[in-house]
Design a protein around this motif. Sequence first.
Motif, mmCIF file in Angstrom:
data_model
loop_
_atom_site.group_PDB
_atom_site.id
_atom_site.type_symbol
_atom_site.label_atom_id
_atom_site.label_comp_id
_atom_site.label_asym_id
_atom_site.label_seq_id
_atom_site.Cartn_x
_atom_site.Cartn_y
_atom_site.Cartn_z
ATOM 1 N N PRO A 137 0.849 -1.193 0.000
ATOM 2 C CA PRO A 137 0.000 0.000 0.000
ATOM 3 C C PRO A 137 0.887 1.246 0.000
ATOM 4 N N SER A 138 0.649 2.156 -0.937
ATOM 5 C CA SER A 138 1.573 3.277 -1.079
ATOM 6 C C SER A 138 0.893 4.630 -1.233
ATOM 7 N N ARG A 139 -0.442 4.666 -1.380
ATOM 8 C CA ARG A 139 -1.111 5.951 -1.566
ATOM 9 C C ARG A 139 -1.070 6.764 -0.285
ATOM 10 N N ASP A 140 -0.975 8.093 -0.430
ATOM 11 C CA ASP A 140 -1.066 8.972 0.727
ATOM 12 C C ASP A 140 -2.277 9.876 0.553
ATOM 13 N N LEU A 141 -2.535 10.722 1.559
ATOM 14 C CA LEU A 141 -3.756 11.522 1.528
ATOM 15 C C LEU A 141 -3.747 12.566 0.417
ATOM 16 N N ALA A 142 -2.576 12.889 -0.114
ATOM 17 C CA ALA A 142 -2.514 13.829 -1.230
ATOM 18 C C ALA A 142 -3.183 13.261 -2.476
ATOM 19 N N THR A 172 -10.019 -0.190 7.233
ATOM 20 C CA THR A 172 -10.128 -1.291 6.278
ATOM 21 C C THR A 172 -10.389 -0.773 4.868
ATOM 22 N N ALA A 173 -11.348 0.146 4.732
ATOM 23 C CA ALA A 173 -11.677 0.692 3.414
ATOM 24 C C ALA A 173 -10.484 1.418 2.805
ATOM 25 N N ALA A 174 -9.786 2.202 3.624
ATOM 26 C CA ALA A 174 -8.622 2.938 3.118
ATOM 27 C C ALA A 174 -7.505 1.985 2.704
ATOM 28 N N LEU A 175 -7.286 0.932 3.482
ATOM 29 C CA LEU A 175 -6.268 -0.056 3.118
ATOM 30 C C LEU A 175 -6.632 -0.745 1.808
ATOM 31 N N LEU A 176 -7.903 -1.088 1.630
ATOM 32 C CA LEU A 176 -8.344 -1.726 0.391
ATOM 33 C C LEU A 176 -8.166 -0.802 -0.812
ATOM 34 N N LEU A 177 -8.206 0.498 -0.575
ATOM 35 C CA LEU A 177 -8.004 1.473 -1.653
ATOM 36 C C LEU A 177 -6.527 1.743 -1.924
ATOM 37 N N GLY A 178 -5.645 1.108 -1.131
ATOM 38 C CA GLY A 178 -4.221 1.226 -1.389
ATOM 39 C C GLY A 178 -3.478 2.255 -0.561
ATOM 40 N N PHE A 179 -4.131 2.818 0.471
ATOM 41 C CA PHE A 179 -3.460 3.793 1.320
ATOM 42 C C PHE A 179 -2.579 3.084 2.348
ATOM 43 N N SER A 180 -1.531 3.759 2.784
ATOM 44 C CA SER A 180 -0.648 3.192 3.800
ATOM 45 C C SER A 180 -1.390 3.074 5.125
ATOM 46 N N ARG A 181 -0.870 2.256 6.028
ATOM 47 C CA ARG A 181 -1.513 2.101 7.337
ATOM 48 C C ARG A 181 -1.595 3.440 8.062
ATOM 49 N N HIS A 182 -0.487 4.194 8.043
ATOM 50 C CA HIS A 182 -0.455 5.456 8.781
ATOM 51 C C HIS A 182 -1.470 6.444 8.227
ATOM 52 N N ASP A 183 -1.528 6.607 6.903
ATOM 53 C CA ASP A 183 -2.474 7.552 6.324
ATOM 54 C C ASP A 183 -3.914 7.054 6.435
ATOM 55 N N SER A 184 -4.109 5.740 6.395
ATOM 56 C CA SER A 184 -5.446 5.181 6.615
ATOM 57 C C SER A 184 -5.946 5.535 8.006
ATOM 58 N N ALA A 185 -5.076 5.357 9.005
ATOM 59 C CA ALA A 185 -5.456 5.664 10.384
ATOM 60 C C ALA A 185 -5.626 7.165 10.578
#
Length: 265
Positions: A137-142, A172-185
Amino acid sequence: MDTIQVIVLALIQGITEFLPISSSAHLILPKEVLGWPDQGLAFDVAVHLGTLSAVVMYFRRDIADLLQGWFASVALRRHSESSRLAWLIILATLPAGLFGLLLADFIELHLRSIAVIAATTIIFGVLLGYADRRPNPSRDLASLTIKAALIIGFAQALAMIPGTSRSGITITAALLLGFSRHDSARFSFLLSIPIIVLSASYIGLKLLLSDIAVDWASLTLGIVVSGVSAYFCIHYFLSFINRLSMLPFVIYRLVLGAGLILLII
Protein backbone atom coordinates in the motif's frame (compact mmCIF):
# COMPACT_ATOMS: atom_id res chain seq x y z
CA MET A 1 -22.87 3.73 38.64
CA ASP A 2 -20.17 3.78 41.27
CA THR A 3 -16.73 5.35 40.76
CA ILE A 4 -15.01 2.11 39.70
CA GLN A 5 -17.68 1.45 37.08
CA VAL A 6 -17.38 5.00 35.75
CA ILE A 7 -13.59 4.69 35.42
CA VAL A 8 -13.71 1.26 33.76
CA LEU A 9 -16.41 2.24 31.25
CA ALA A 10 -14.67 5.52 30.43
CA LEU A 11 -11.39 3.66 29.89
CA ILE A 12 -13.13 1.17 27.62
CA GLN A 13 -14.67 3.97 25.57
CA GLY A 14 -11.44 5.98 25.39
CA ILE A 15 -9.28 3.06 24.30
CA THR A 16 -11.68 1.26 21.97
CA GLU A 17 -13.05 4.37 20.19
CA PHE A 18 -9.92 4.67 18.05
CA LEU A 19 -8.62 1.10 17.93
CA PRO A 20 -10.12 -1.17 15.24
CA ILE A 21 -11.81 -3.42 17.81
CA SER A 22 -15.31 -1.93 18.33
CA SER A 23 -16.28 0.09 21.39
CA SER A 24 -19.87 -1.19 21.33
CA ALA A 25 -18.71 -4.81 21.60
CA HIS A 26 -16.65 -3.94 24.67
CA LEU A 27 -19.21 -1.73 26.39
CA ILE A 28 -21.74 -4.55 26.36
CA LEU A 29 -19.43 -6.91 28.28
CA PRO A 30 -19.61 -5.28 31.75
CA LYS A 31 -23.41 -5.20 31.49
CA GLU A 32 -23.81 -8.78 30.26
CA VAL A 33 -20.99 -10.49 32.15
CA LEU A 34 -20.85 -8.49 35.40
CA GLY A 35 -24.44 -7.29 35.56
CA TRP A 36 -23.48 -3.62 35.62
CA PRO A 37 -26.20 -1.03 34.96
CA ASP A 38 -26.60 0.58 31.55
CA GLN A 39 -24.36 3.64 31.33
CA GLY A 40 -27.19 5.89 30.15
CA LEU A 41 -27.50 8.85 27.78
CA ALA A 42 -25.68 11.39 29.95
CA PHE A 43 -22.62 9.18 30.32
CA ASP A 44 -22.63 8.49 26.56
CA VAL A 45 -22.43 12.24 25.91
CA ALA A 46 -19.65 12.65 28.48
CA VAL A 47 -17.35 9.95 27.10
CA HIS A 48 -17.98 11.14 23.53
CA LEU A 49 -16.89 14.61 24.62
CA GLY A 50 -13.81 13.07 26.20
CA THR A 51 -12.78 11.20 23.05
CA LEU A 52 -13.58 14.26 20.93
CA SER A 53 -11.31 16.45 23.07
CA ALA A 54 -8.54 13.87 22.70
CA VAL A 55 -8.60 13.71 18.91
CA VAL A 56 -8.94 17.49 18.62
CA MET A 57 -5.98 18.02 20.95
CA TYR A 58 -3.81 15.46 19.18
CA PHE A 59 -4.54 16.80 15.68
CA ARG A 60 -4.83 20.45 16.69
CA ARG A 61 -2.28 21.64 14.09
CA ASP A 62 -3.89 19.58 11.32
CA ILE A 63 -7.32 20.86 12.32
CA ALA A 64 -6.11 24.48 12.34
CA ASP A 65 -4.68 24.02 8.83
CA LEU A 66 -7.86 22.32 7.61
CA LEU A 67 -10.10 25.05 9.02
CA GLN A 68 -7.89 27.83 7.68
CA GLY A 69 -7.80 26.22 4.25
CA TRP A 70 -11.55 25.58 4.25
CA PHE A 71 -12.45 29.18 5.21
CA ALA A 72 -10.01 30.50 2.61
CA SER A 73 -11.66 28.33 -0.05
CA VAL A 74 -15.13 29.57 0.92
CA ALA A 75 -14.40 33.25 1.52
CA LEU A 76 -11.55 33.91 -0.90
CA ARG A 77 -11.95 31.10 -3.44
CA ARG A 78 -8.34 30.25 -2.64
CA HIS A 79 -7.82 26.51 -2.78
CA SER A 80 -5.02 24.47 -1.24
CA GLU A 81 -4.18 20.92 -0.20
CA SER A 82 -5.68 21.66 3.24
CA SER A 83 -8.95 22.98 1.80
CA ARG A 84 -9.22 19.98 -0.52
CA LEU A 85 -8.78 17.54 2.39
CA ALA A 86 -11.25 19.50 4.51
CA TRP A 87 -13.92 19.29 1.78
CA LEU A 88 -13.25 15.56 1.35
CA ILE A 89 -13.70 14.99 5.10
CA ILE A 90 -17.04 16.83 4.94
CA LEU A 91 -18.05 14.76 1.91
CA ALA A 92 -17.04 11.50 3.60
CA THR A 93 -19.10 12.41 6.68
CA LEU A 94 -22.36 12.82 4.74
CA PRO A 95 -23.21 9.10 4.31
CA ALA A 96 -22.94 8.37 8.04
CA GLY A 97 -24.92 11.52 8.87
CA LEU A 98 -27.67 10.53 6.44
CA PHE A 99 -27.75 6.92 7.61
CA GLY A 100 -27.88 8.15 11.19
CA LEU A 101 -30.96 10.26 10.53
CA LEU A 102 -32.74 7.47 8.68
CA LEU A 103 -31.71 4.33 10.55
CA ALA A 104 -30.64 5.25 14.10
CA ASP A 105 -33.91 4.22 15.73
CA PHE A 106 -34.14 0.96 13.73
CA ILE A 107 -30.59 0.00 14.67
CA GLU A 108 -31.21 0.90 18.32
CA LEU A 109 -34.27 -1.36 18.42
CA HIS A 110 -33.17 -4.32 16.30
CA LEU A 111 -29.39 -4.53 15.92
CA ARG A 112 -27.97 -4.12 19.42
CA SER A 113 -28.09 -7.81 20.29
CA ILE A 114 -25.03 -9.82 21.32
CA ALA A 115 -25.57 -12.06 18.28
CA VAL A 116 -25.26 -9.12 15.88
CA ILE A 117 -22.24 -7.71 17.69
CA ALA A 118 -20.51 -11.11 17.71
CA ALA A 119 -21.12 -11.57 13.97
CA THR A 120 -19.92 -8.11 12.97
CA THR A 121 -16.90 -8.33 15.27
CA ILE A 122 -15.77 -11.51 13.49
CA ILE A 123 -16.77 -10.61 9.92
CA PHE A 124 -15.19 -7.18 9.87
CA GLY A 125 -12.17 -8.49 11.77
CA VAL A 126 -11.53 -10.97 8.97
CA LEU A 127 -12.02 -8.20 6.38
CA LEU A 128 -9.50 -6.01 8.24
CA GLY A 129 -6.98 -8.85 8.11
CA TYR A 130 -7.54 -9.31 4.38
CA ALA A 131 -7.14 -5.58 3.70
CA ASP A 132 -3.94 -5.40 5.72
CA ARG A 133 -2.34 -8.25 3.77
CA ARG A 134 -2.72 -6.56 0.39
CA PRO A 135 0.77 -5.91 -1.05
CA ASN A 136 2.61 -2.59 -1.03
CA PRO A 137 0.00 0.00 0.00
CA SER A 138 1.57 3.28 -1.08
CA ARG A 139 -1.11 5.95 -1.57
CA ASP A 140 -1.07 8.97 0.73
CA LEU A 141 -3.76 11.52 1.53
CA ALA A 142 -2.51 13.83 -1.23
CA SER A 143 -3.92 11.29 -3.71
CA LEU A 144 -7.32 11.00 -1.99
CA THR A 145 -10.09 11.46 -4.54
CA ILE A 146 -13.80 12.22 -4.24
CA LYS A 147 -14.58 8.60 -5.11
CA ALA A 148 -12.20 7.25 -2.46
CA ALA A 149 -13.54 9.65 0.18
CA LEU A 150 -17.11 8.54 -0.55
CA ILE A 151 -16.16 4.87 -0.36
CA ILE A 152 -14.56 5.44 3.05
CA GLY A 153 -17.59 7.54 4.04
CA PHE A 154 -20.06 4.78 3.16
CA ALA A 155 -17.84 2.33 5.06
CA GLN A 156 -18.08 4.63 8.08
CA ALA A 157 -21.87 4.54 7.77
CA LEU A 158 -21.73 0.75 8.24
CA ALA A 159 -20.18 1.37 11.65
CA MET A 160 -23.63 2.31 12.91
CA ILE A 161 -24.15 -1.45 13.16
CA PRO A 162 -22.82 -2.36 16.63
CA GLY A 163 -19.62 -4.41 16.62
CA THR A 164 -18.39 -3.09 13.28
CA SER A 165 -15.94 -0.51 14.72
CA ARG A 166 -15.90 2.94 13.12
CA SER A 167 -12.12 3.17 13.06
CA GLY A 168 -11.82 -0.47 11.99
CA ILE A 169 -14.11 -0.21 8.97
CA THR A 170 -12.71 3.13 7.77
CA ILE A 171 -9.12 1.91 8.09
CA THR A 172 -10.13 -1.29 6.28
CA ALA A 173 -11.68 0.69 3.41
CA ALA A 174 -8.62 2.94 3.12
CA LEU A 175 -6.27 -0.06 3.12
CA LEU A 176 -8.34 -1.73 0.39
CA LEU A 177 -8.00 1.47 -1.65
CA GLY A 178 -4.22 1.23 -1.39
CA PHE A 179 -3.46 3.79 1.32
CA SER A 180 -0.65 3.19 3.80
CA ARG A 181 -1.51 2.10 7.34
CA HIS A 182 -0.46 5.46 8.78
CA ASP A 183 -2.47 7.55 6.32
CA SER A 184 -5.45 5.18 6.62
CA ALA A 185 -5.46 5.66 10.38
CA ARG A 186 -4.82 9.42 10.14
CA PHE A 187 -7.77 9.96 7.81
CA SER A 188 -9.92 7.71 9.99
CA PHE A 189 -9.11 9.79 13.07
CA LEU A 190 -9.70 13.12 11.31
CA LEU A 191 -12.95 11.73 9.92
CA SER A 192 -14.03 10.82 13.46
CA ILE A 193 -14.24 14.48 14.53
CA PRO A 194 -17.42 15.54 12.69
CA ILE A 195 -19.13 12.19 13.29
CA ILE A 196 -18.41 12.30 17.04
CA VAL A 197 -19.75 15.87 17.11
CA LEU A 198 -22.92 14.73 15.32
CA SER A 199 -23.31 11.67 17.56
CA ALA A 200 -22.77 13.61 20.79
CA SER A 201 -25.19 16.30 19.61
CA TYR A 202 -27.86 13.70 18.79
CA ILE A 203 -27.48 11.95 22.14
CA GLY A 204 -27.33 15.31 23.92
CA LEU A 205 -30.60 16.40 22.30
CA LYS A 206 -32.28 13.18 23.44
CA LEU A 207 -30.93 13.86 26.93
CA LEU A 208 -32.30 17.42 26.94
CA LEU A 209 -35.73 16.17 25.89
CA SER A 210 -35.78 13.59 28.67
CA ASP A 211 -36.11 14.04 32.42
CA ILE A 212 -33.03 11.98 33.34
CA ALA A 213 -31.18 13.15 36.44
CA VAL A 214 -27.53 14.10 35.81
CA ASP A 215 -24.66 13.04 38.08
CA TRP A 216 -22.17 15.80 37.22
CA ALA A 217 -19.31 14.32 39.24
CA SER A 218 -19.50 11.01 37.37
CA LEU A 219 -19.81 12.78 34.04
CA THR A 220 -16.75 14.95 34.71
CA LEU A 221 -14.73 11.90 35.72
CA GLY A 222 -15.92 10.09 32.58
CA ILE A 223 -14.83 12.99 30.35
CA VAL A 224 -11.36 13.15 31.91
CA VAL A 225 -10.70 9.41 31.91
CA SER A 226 -12.00 8.81 28.37
CA GLY A 227 -10.15 11.86 27.06
CA VAL A 228 -6.77 11.00 28.56
CA SER A 229 -6.98 7.31 27.61
CA ALA A 230 -8.09 8.17 24.05
CA TYR A 231 -5.22 10.64 23.61
CA PHE A 232 -2.59 8.07 24.57
CA CYS A 233 -4.34 5.44 22.48
CA ILE A 234 -4.12 7.65 19.36
CA HIS A 235 -0.49 8.53 20.09
CA TYR A 236 0.76 4.97 20.52
CA PHE A 237 -1.38 3.52 17.75
CA LEU A 238 0.03 5.99 15.21
CA SER A 239 3.54 5.56 16.60
CA PHE A 240 3.58 1.80 16.10
CA ILE A 241 1.18 1.27 13.20
CA ASN A 242 3.83 1.18 10.46
CA ARG A 243 5.95 -1.32 12.40
CA LEU A 244 3.04 -3.58 13.32
CA SER A 245 0.50 -5.32 11.13
CA MET A 246 -3.20 -5.36 11.96
CA LEU A 247 -2.92 -9.05 12.83
CA PRO A 248 -3.03 -8.57 16.65
CA PHE A 249 -6.29 -6.64 16.30
CA VAL A 250 -7.70 -9.25 13.91
CA ILE A 251 -6.89 -12.07 16.32
CA TYR A 252 -8.32 -10.08 19.21
CA ARG A 253 -11.57 -9.47 17.31
CA LEU A 254 -11.92 -13.16 16.48
CA VAL A 255 -11.37 -14.14 20.12
CA LEU A 256 -13.79 -11.46 21.31
CA GLY A 257 -16.43 -12.53 18.80
CA ALA A 258 -16.06 -16.15 19.86
CA GLY A 259 -16.39 -15.11 23.50
CA LEU A 260 -19.60 -13.19 22.75
CA ILE A 261 -21.00 -16.25 20.97
CA LEU A 262 -20.32 -18.31 24.08
CA LEU A 263 -22.45 -15.84 26.05
CA ILE A 264 -25.52 -16.63 23.97
CA ILE A 265 -25.30 -20.41 23.61
